[in-house]
Motif scaffolding. Structure first.
Motif, PDB file in Angstrom:
ATOM      1  N   ILE B  75       0.848  -1.202   0.000  1.00  0.00           N
ATOM      2  CA  ILE B  75       0.000   0.000   0.000  1.00  0.00           C
ATOM      3  C   ILE B  75       0.879   1.246   0.000  1.00  0.00           C
ATOM      4  O   ILE B  75       1.817   1.352   0.785  1.00  0.00           O
ATOM      5  CB  ILE B  75      -0.906   0.048   1.258  1.00  0.00           C
ATOM      6  CG1 ILE B  75      -1.769  -1.209   1.362  1.00  0.00           C
ATOM      7  CG2 ILE B  75      -1.778   1.310   1.253  1.00  0.00           C
ATOM      8  CD1 ILE B  75      -2.549  -1.315   2.678  1.00  0.00           C
ATOM      9  N   GLY B  76       0.563   2.160  -0.905  1.00  0.00           N
ATOM     10  CA  GLY B  76       1.159   3.500  -0.851  1.00  0.00           C
ATOM     11  C   GLY B  76       0.092   4.456  -0.364  1.00  0.00           C
ATOM     12  O   GLY B  76      -0.948   4.592  -1.005  1.00  0.00           O
ATOM     13  N   ALA B  77       0.335   5.097   0.778  1.00  0.00           N
ATOM     14  CA  ALA B  77      -0.712   5.919   1.400  1.00  0.00           C
ATOM     15  C   ALA B  77      -0.121   7.179   2.018  1.00  0.00           C
ATOM     16  O   ALA B  77       1.025   7.174   2.468  1.00  0.00           O
ATOM     17  CB  ALA B  77      -1.428   5.113   2.486  1.00  0.00           C
ATOM     18  N   PRO B  78      -0.908   8.274   2.063  1.00  0.00           N
ATOM     19  CA  PRO B  78      -0.393   9.492   2.697  1.00  0.00           C
ATOM     20  C   PRO B  78      -0.080   9.237   4.162  1.00  0.00           C
ATOM     21  O   PRO B  78      -0.856   8.558   4.853  1.00  0.00           O
ATOM     22  CB  PRO B  78      -1.548  10.497   2.545  1.00  0.00           C
ATOM     23  CG  PRO B  78      -2.756   9.688   2.255  1.00  0.00           C
ATOM     24  CD  PRO B  78      -2.289   8.442   1.572  1.00  0.00           C
ATOM     25  N   ASN B  79       1.044   9.766   4.636  1.00  0.00           N
ATOM     26  CA  ASN B  79       1.477   9.571   6.018  1.00  0.00           C
ATOM     27  C   ASN B  79       1.589   8.096   6.386  1.00  0.00           C
ATOM     28  O   ASN B  79       1.380   7.711   7.539  1.00  0.00           O
ATOM     29  CB  ASN B  79       0.546  10.274   7.008  1.00  0.00           C
ATOM     30  CG  ASN B  79       0.649  11.792   6.895  1.00  0.00           C
ATOM     31  OD1 ASN B  79       0.955  12.312   5.827  1.00  0.00           O
ATOM     32  ND2 ASN B  79       0.416  12.477   7.993  1.00  0.00           N
ATOM     33  N   GLY B  80       1.876   7.275   5.392  1.00  0.00           N
ATOM     34  CA  GLY B  80       2.052   5.861   5.651  1.00  0.00           C
ATOM     35  C   GLY B  80       3.410   5.597   6.273  1.00  0.00           C
ATOM     36  O   GLY B  80       4.415   6.143   5.823  1.00  0.00           O
ATOM     37  N   ASN B  81       3.427   4.785   7.319  1.00  0.00           N
ATOM     38  CA  ASN B  81       4.679   4.481   8.017  1.00  0.00           C
ATOM     39  C   ASN B  81       5.178   3.096   7.624  1.00  0.00           C
ATOM     40  O   ASN B  81       4.586   2.077   7.996  1.00  0.00           O
ATOM     41  CB  ASN B  81       4.468   4.577   9.531  1.00  0.00           C
ATOM     42  CG  ASN B  81       5.784   4.503  10.289  1.00  0.00           C
ATOM     43  OD1 ASN B  81       6.706   3.812   9.862  1.00  0.00           O
ATOM     44  ND2 ASN B  81       5.882   5.223  11.384  1.00  0.00           N
ATOM     45  N   ASN B 119       4.457   5.478   2.517  1.00  0.00           N
ATOM     46  CA  ASN B 119       4.039   6.747   1.949  1.00  0.00           C
ATOM     47  C   ASN B 119       3.685   6.594   0.469  1.00  0.00           C
ATOM     48  O   ASN B 119       4.411   5.929  -0.268  1.00  0.00           O
ATOM     49  CB  ASN B 119       5.269   7.660   2.114  1.00  0.00           C
ATOM     50  CG  ASN B 119       5.027   9.074   1.754  1.00  0.00           C
ATOM     51  OD1 ASN B 119       4.637   9.361   0.627  1.00  0.00           O
ATOM     52  ND2 ASN B 119       5.235   9.942   2.706  1.00  0.00           N
ATOM     53  N   ASP B 120       2.604   7.200   0.030  1.00  0.00           N
ATOM     54  CA  ASP B 120       2.205   7.072  -1.380  1.00  0.00           C
ATOM     55  C   ASP B 120       3.276   7.591  -2.334  1.00  0.00           C
ATOM     56  O   ASP B 120       3.517   7.016  -3.399  1.00  0.00           O
ATOM     57  CB  ASP B 120       0.865   7.752  -1.651  1.00  0.00           C
ATOM     58  CG  ASP B 120       0.794   9.155  -1.096  1.00  0.00           C
ATOM     59  OD1 ASP B 120       1.711   9.552  -0.342  1.00  0.00           O
ATOM     60  OD2 ASP B 120      -0.175   9.860  -1.400  1.00  0.00           O
ATOM     61  N   ALA B 121       3.919   8.670  -1.930  1.00  0.00           N
ATOM     62  CA  ALA B 121       4.957   9.240  -2.803  1.00  0.00           C
ATOM     63  C   ALA B 121       6.216   8.371  -2.798  1.00  0.00           C
ATOM     64  O   ALA B 121       6.895   8.252  -3.820  1.00  0.00           O
ATOM     65  CB  ALA B 121       5.289  10.665  -2.369  1.00  0.00           C
ATOM     66  N   ASN B 122       6.522   7.734  -1.671  1.00  0.00           N
ATOM     67  CA  ASN B 122       7.636   6.783  -1.641  1.00  0.00           C
ATOM     68  C   ASN B 122       7.352   5.624  -2.590  1.00  0.00           C
ATOM     69  O   ASN B 122       8.249   5.150  -3.296  1.00  0.00           O
ATOM     70  CB  ASN B 122       7.847   6.224  -0.227  1.00  0.00           C
ATOM     71  CG  ASN B 122       8.470   7.243   0.707  1.00  0.00           C
ATOM     72  OD1 ASN B 122       9.001   8.261   0.268  1.00  0.00           O
ATOM     73  ND2 ASN B 122       8.393   6.987   2.001  1.00  0.00           N
ATOM     74  N   GLY B 148      -2.812  16.531  -2.932  1.00  0.00           N
ATOM     75  CA  GLY B 148      -1.776  17.147  -2.102  1.00  0.00           C
ATOM     76  C   GLY B 148      -0.453  17.171  -2.861  1.00  0.00           C
ATOM     77  O   GLY B 148      -0.406  16.858  -4.051  1.00  0.00           O
ATOM     78  N   VAL B 149       0.596  17.549  -2.165  1.00  0.00           N
ATOM     79  CA  VAL B 149       1.952  17.457  -2.725  1.00  0.00           C
ATOM     80  C   VAL B 149       2.743  16.499  -1.836  1.00  0.00           C
ATOM     81  O   VAL B 149       2.829  16.706  -0.626  1.00  0.00           O
ATOM     82  CB  VAL B 149       2.661  18.830  -2.764  1.00  0.00           C
ATOM     83  CG1 VAL B 149       4.118  18.684  -3.175  1.00  0.00           C
ATOM     84  CG2 VAL B 149       1.941  19.780  -3.718  1.00  0.00           C
ATOM     85  N   GLY B 150       3.267  15.443  -2.446  1.00  0.00           N
ATOM     86  CA  GLY B 150       4.055  14.480  -1.689  1.00  0.00           C
ATOM     87  C   GLY B 150       5.437  14.348  -2.287  1.00  0.00           C
ATOM     88  O   GLY B 150       5.747  14.961  -3.314  1.00  0.00           O
ATOM     89  N   SER B 151       6.282  13.528  -1.655  1.00  0.00           N
ATOM     90  CA  SER B 151       7.614  13.325  -2.202  1.00  0.00           C
ATOM     91  C   SER B 151       8.192  11.993  -1.763  1.00  0.00           C
ATOM     92  O   SER B 151       7.880  11.492  -0.685  1.00  0.00           O
ATOM     93  CB  SER B 151       8.553  14.452  -1.759  1.00  0.00           C
ATOM     94  OG  SER B 151       8.688  14.446  -0.364  1.00  0.00           O
ATOM     95  N   GLY B 152       9.001  11.439  -2.634  1.00  0.00           N
ATOM     96  CA  GLY B 152       9.771  10.247  -2.312  1.00  0.00           C
ATOM     97  C   GLY B 152      11.219  10.556  -2.649  1.00  0.00           C
ATOM     98  O   GLY B 152      11.529  10.925  -3.786  1.00  0.00           O
ATOM     99  N   ILE B 153      12.085  10.463  -1.659  1.00  0.00           N
ATOM    100  CA  ILE B 153      13.473  10.878  -1.838  1.00  0.00           C
ATOM    101  C   ILE B 153      14.370   9.650  -1.842  1.00  0.00           C
ATOM    102  O   ILE B 153      14.302   8.831  -0.927  1.00  0.00           O
ATOM    103  CB  ILE B 153      13.896  11.828  -0.688  1.00  0.00           C
ATOM    104  CG1 ILE B 153      12.943  13.023  -0.616  1.00  0.00           C
ATOM    105  CG2 ILE B 153      15.344  12.271  -0.875  1.00  0.00           C
ATOM    106  CD1 ILE B 153      13.046  13.800   0.685  1.00  0.00           C
ATOM    107  N   VAL B 154      15.190   9.545  -2.864  1.00  0.00           N
ATOM    108  CA  VAL B 154      16.143   8.438  -2.929  1.00  0.00           C
ATOM    109  C   VAL B 154      17.559   9.004  -2.831  1.00  0.00           C
ATOM    110  O   VAL B 154      17.915   9.933  -3.549  1.00  0.00           O
ATOM    111  CB  VAL B 154      15.963   7.619  -4.224  1.00  0.00           C
ATOM    112  CG1 VAL B 154      17.080   6.611  -4.387  1.00  0.00           C
ATOM    113  CG2 VAL B 154      14.602   6.912  -4.207  1.00  0.00           C
ATOM    114  N   VAL B 155      18.321   8.459  -1.887  1.00  0.00           N
ATOM    115  CA  VAL B 155      19.708   8.861  -1.648  1.00  0.00           C
ATOM    116  C   VAL B 155      20.561   7.596  -1.657  1.00  0.00           C
ATOM    117  O   VAL B 155      20.204   6.608  -1.006  1.00  0.00           O
ATOM    118  CB  VAL B 155      19.838   9.580  -0.277  1.00  0.00           C
ATOM    119  CG1 VAL B 155      21.290   9.634   0.168  1.00  0.00           C
ATOM    120  CG2 VAL B 155      19.244  10.985  -0.339  1.00  0.00           C
ATOM    121  N   ASN B 156      21.642   7.604  -2.384  1.00  0.00           N
ATOM    122  CA  ASN B 156      22.508   6.427  -2.484  1.00  0.00           C
ATOM    123  C   ASN B 156      21.729   5.169  -2.865  1.00  0.00           C
ATOM    124  O   ASN B 156      22.017   4.073  -2.388  1.00  0.00           O
ATOM    125  CB  ASN B 156      23.240   6.172  -1.152  1.00  0.00           C
ATOM    126  CG  ASN B 156      24.239   7.276  -0.830  1.00  0.00           C
ATOM    127  OD1 ASN B 156      24.716   7.974  -1.721  1.00  0.00           O
ATOM    128  ND2 ASN B 156      24.537   7.448   0.445  1.00  0.00           N
TER     129      ASN B 156
END
Lengths: 325, 325
Positions: B75-81, B119-122, B148-156
């Motif tokens: 599941i990708g969801a807002p404020n998903g942990n 997270n939905d954006a992740n 809304g505006v979401g984000s998924g950040i990828v590092v390394n």
């Protein structure tokens, strides 16, 4: 590494700041065996800066038994690029603000040892992770509050270098879009223009010039006022000086609340001259963070001041890079 | 995994958005075999939402051969942990804005299969990295421009979850300190309040109410205007509508310039309904980024629009988590 360490038991760490360049010779346990420093400014040509550095270094290298005891050198420097050992367009360096300086290569050729380089704040973060308050943490942000404002960001236990080696310049996040202060980077409204040591002095000067409020600082020559003068006045109960730290802390708290939305760190760790102000800075900072941060992050992050003395963390961090070459 | 995949060849992906919940049954090659959706809103109790979801899902589960063919659900969801499978204080969900909802556990009990959540954006970022324009990239940021505006950040090469599983809420970075718009999160001035699809419609309504400028949009009922209406008007040459996208793009460009100072990504990837506006949004966005970004980052980051159709990236991303359980 162990056997090499026996043969060459030391590394050199250089904390290259906008004002001072601090050198330390460090053993594999993180003990600083000898230290020296030169002014960073006053050299328009980087060759002169390197020559002065090597001259100062030679004395402490001899103290520990000569260059044959040194395995490598690590440098923490503003706008330092970990990937290729260069300093690129560093706004606070007179010999490095307008181009690409291959500093690691230059030191390596003069000293005859391998040299690696990273952002000064990244070096501080490595220092905190290895020897300081961030031991065991996987996600944290070090914010350096010195001549400028720098940052070293650790995510999943790794330093964030980004696609080009330059990630983590949180001092140059724009925090004021309207009428923002000019910044050394050529833009306006950067966090650094407000929350560095020089930013604090600038805020004090602005208040002295634009208000009639009484202040102990009025006894000083305006241009000579430093962040330390402001904190000393604030400790004595000076309202104007206290207001300067109040607003500085509030802006840092707002900024950290935004940073939380990026990497949700376990801790923010503050490092550098301005942290000597202690609660004067940290209390409004934490209050502002609590007020501004998104609900899901509330009461999670720790706010810590580096426990490593003076510039030790940066020197140790820089030296740690030396071990990894 | 291969042998399990043969026994149970499918996973369910759920893209849980503020408006719609889109389900897909996906095979190990990333082909979506069946899809369905329900409205996310209209359920005050999360039990009713889960029941409606399972009812809709049952039809497509039967289509692919029954629940025994399904390995797991992501599941990708807002404020998903990601760390504990909950949705926590999600401002855009009527059944999830005021507490901690153990959604992964609830679906798992109803369906009898393992369920994971992020997270939905992740999820969108995982989708882009696995099947989309971010293939091969190690450092990038996906910004979702929907309700809304979401984000998924990828590092390394890794998703940034942070210390608590909630990192990467760039829609809730405060971009206007003075007179900032109210946001669904309870604060003011968030990027989401301006640069989401609803933010665009809001900007249009504000301009229509506070100016006398002629506009095709004046023929509509103010409350009914959507970001799509604004982009259609803009394509027809409507100056007011063009101005809305101009200012929206500029704000996003300013925001991305600040984000660059954090992780210096190789690319910003935009995803969601608002990207349908194309150059109307992307041109001012890129121009604003170039104008605002710190010199060392200039001309480095790519600006891309997701090439995956509609909500496929989010569904595929969510499903990819299912394979990893």
């Amino acid at each position: 590494m162990k056997s090499l360490s026996k043969l060459k038991p030391y590394v050199i760490g250089l904390d290259l700041g906008g004002t001072n360049s601090v050198f330390g010779i460090v053993d594999s346990r993180g003990d600083i065996k000898a230290t020296t420093s030169i002014k960073t400014q006053g050299y328009d040509d980087v060759n002169d800066y390197v020559a002065a550095s090597v001259e100062a270094l030679q004395l402490i290298i001899d103290q520990v038994g000569g260059i044959d005891t040194i395995k490598a050198m690590g440098i923490g420097a503003p706008n330092g690029n970990y990937y290729n050992g260069t300093i690129e367009f560093a706004p606070n360096l007179s010999w490095g603000h307008n181009g690409v300086v291959p500093l690691a290569k230059m030191f390596s050729e003069k000293l005859g040892i391998p040299v690696a380089l990273t952002n000064d704040a990244n070096a501080a973060a490595i220092g905190e992770m290895t020897y300081g308050v961030a031991r065991g943490m996987k996600n944290f942000i070090v914010i350096t509050l010195g001549t400028g404002v720098g940052s070293g960001i650790v995510v999943n236990g790794q330093l964030v270098y980004g696609s080009d080696g330059f990630a983590g310049e949180l001092g140059h996040v724009v925090v004021r879009r309207e009428d923002g202060r000019s910044c050394g980077c050529g833009r306006n409204g950067c966090l650094e223009a407000y929350c560095s040591a020089t930013g604090v002095a600038r805020t004090a000067r602005e208040l002295l010039e634009t208000t009639e409020e009484p202040s102990l600082l009025r006894e000083m020559i305006l241009e000579d006022i430093t962040s330390l003068d402001v904190s000393i006045a604030a400790e004595k109960g000076d309202k104007l000086a206290q207001h300067v730290y109040q607003t500085t802390g509030e802006m840092l708290g707002e900024a950290c609340a935004n940073f939380a939305a990026f990497s949700s760190p376990e801790a923010f760790i503050f490092f550098g001259g301005l942290t000597k102000a202690g609660d004067l800075l940290m209390k409004p900072l934490k209050a502002s963070y609590d007020k501004n941060v998104l609900k899901i992050y509330k009461d999670k992050a720790k706010f810590l001041i580096s426990g490593l003395d003076g510039s030790s963390a940066a020197v140790l961090g820089a030296s740690a890079i030396g071990w990894e070459i």
